[in-house]
Write an enzyme that holds these catalytic residues in place. Sequence first.
Site, PDB file in Angstrom:
ATOM      1  CB  CYS A 133      77.382  42.880  38.808  1.00 24.18           C
ATOM      2  SG  CYS A 133      76.724  41.265  38.543  1.00 24.18           S
ATOM      3  CE1 TYR A 136      82.402  26.755  67.443  1.00 28.23           C
ATOM      4  CE2 TYR A 136      83.886  28.156  68.927  1.00 28.23           C
ATOM      5  CZ  TYR A 136      82.583  27.511  68.892  1.00 28.23           C
ATOM      6  OH  TYR A 136      81.665  27.575  69.798  1.00 28.23           O
ATOM      7  CD  GLU A 140      86.333  22.398  62.324  1.00 25.94           C
ATOM      8  OE1 GLU A 140      86.642  23.506  62.436  1.00 25.94           O
ATOM      9  OE2 GLU A 140      85.456  21.927  61.697  1.00 25.94           O
ATOM     10  CB  CYS A 155      81.514  35.467  59.993  1.00 25.68           C
ATOM     11  SG  CYS A 155      80.714  34.113  60.420  1.00 25.68           S
TER      12      CYS A 155
END
Length: 481
Positions: free
Chosen positions: A77, A317, A338, A413
């Site tokens: 990039c 979640y 959630e 994550c």
Amino acid sequence: MSKILPVQKNDYIEVVFEDLTHDGAGVAKVDGYPLFVPNGLPGEKGKIKVVKVNKGYGFGRLMEITEASPYRVEPECSIYKECGGCQLQHLSYEGQLLAKEKQVRDVLQRIGKLPDVKVHPVLGMAEPWRYRNKSQVPIGEHEGGLIGGFYQQRSHQIIDMQTCLIQQEKNDEVVQKVKEICHANGVRAYDEPKHKGELRHIMARYGLKSGEVMVVLITRTNELTNKKKVVEEIVEAIPGVKSIVQNINPKKTNVIFGDETKLLWGEEVIYDSIGDIQFAISARSFYQVNPEQTKVLYDQALEFAGLTGEETVIDAYCGIGTISLFLAQKARKVYGVEIVPEAIEDAKRNAELNGISNAEFAVGEAEEVIPGWYKKGVVADVLVVDPPRKGCDEKLLQTIIEMKPKKVVYVSCNPATLARDLRILEDGGYQTVEVQPVDMFPQTMHVECISQLILKEGTNPCGCCLFLLFVERIYEVVMNT
Ligand code: SAH
């Protein structure tokens, strides 16, 4: 007396890089003193200038590579250095997957005290570019024209961008056209320092399977110059557009979305599918950004859950119910929870859309709702958690330990909070069987993991011990990140 450091500011030295930080900088050590140097790669030798020294660590600038890593490549990039959205384009994809695997192993050992846990090689993409289905660009003005792209690293200066190599090409096209249309209609960009102007961000979301496009115009007030014409022109210019939405964010903040969302044209949602399941996605709902790898992740969740059709499953979640509905096909009953109300509306709609009647959804904090369910007698055989980066709330972990589901599937994550939480669950009677990292974010340092835990036989520690363990783990995470 303060200790004399092994390096001083402005020293020019040659170092060997041993590791990468969680944000992709090279780590070199001089007599045990760590120096963080952007662009250095593990295994490389380079000359650096020391630019900052703190008590326990310092920073350097890479001046010359004297021995390059065999994994070093030329970044694809042209705006890689200024942007900062990707951190690993100078590392080959093979090198990226190895680095992520090592990061997961290290953190599980250091924070989770799990040196022997089975960590599989990272599941990567065949084509690790153009994968993101969502683009959000800040809007500014330059020489009378609207620009939009990204904030220059460590600043609030907006740099214009025509293309982003990790974005679906369709999103690049949508953002470009919306910028042009807004400009031609006299829309003014939001002026951050003065807190004036109109358009703050453009968001584009693209359903890879459906080809449907959502455009979100995030504005400071309800007003948008020539709103009607802007909308008409977007509809005309963008094939596949199904939803145009305005979100109003009147606050002085760097949080992108405000609380109010209005439909300007079309439907409130776009649709997409993962595997056999179709999903309705509204502007504010979380939806995984890499649809190809999401399928890999959810298939792994299904495998780790090992369902026979008899189980009660809780999906904490749950977002728009993606994992819940994947699992509902193989379970007796699934409960999803959630915090975002719109996401739960989507989840209910998605259950209906797919003819799934054994899934039930609730709005609220997982750490409040799940203990409530437990009190009412809901006991999960399999409990799935997929929390945001900060990991699971302590109260939720304690409820899991009390409820004793036979299996826990932990999707994460952030390996650091994953490791912290796995340790708490281990201390509470679980065993981490295996961890499978999945590369949802090629070219960046981010790594997703999915872990399977099973309940061990034996007694559980009391609530006070768990609380102390949790505080200790938080301390370790803070010290390590
Ligand atoms: N499992 C979903 C979403 C994962 S992202 C998927 O794969 O698509 C994490 C989700 O947790 C987000 O939707 C976020 O809104 C939600 N969330 C954040 N804090 C929460 C809390 N305390 N209780 C319940 N949900 C929460």
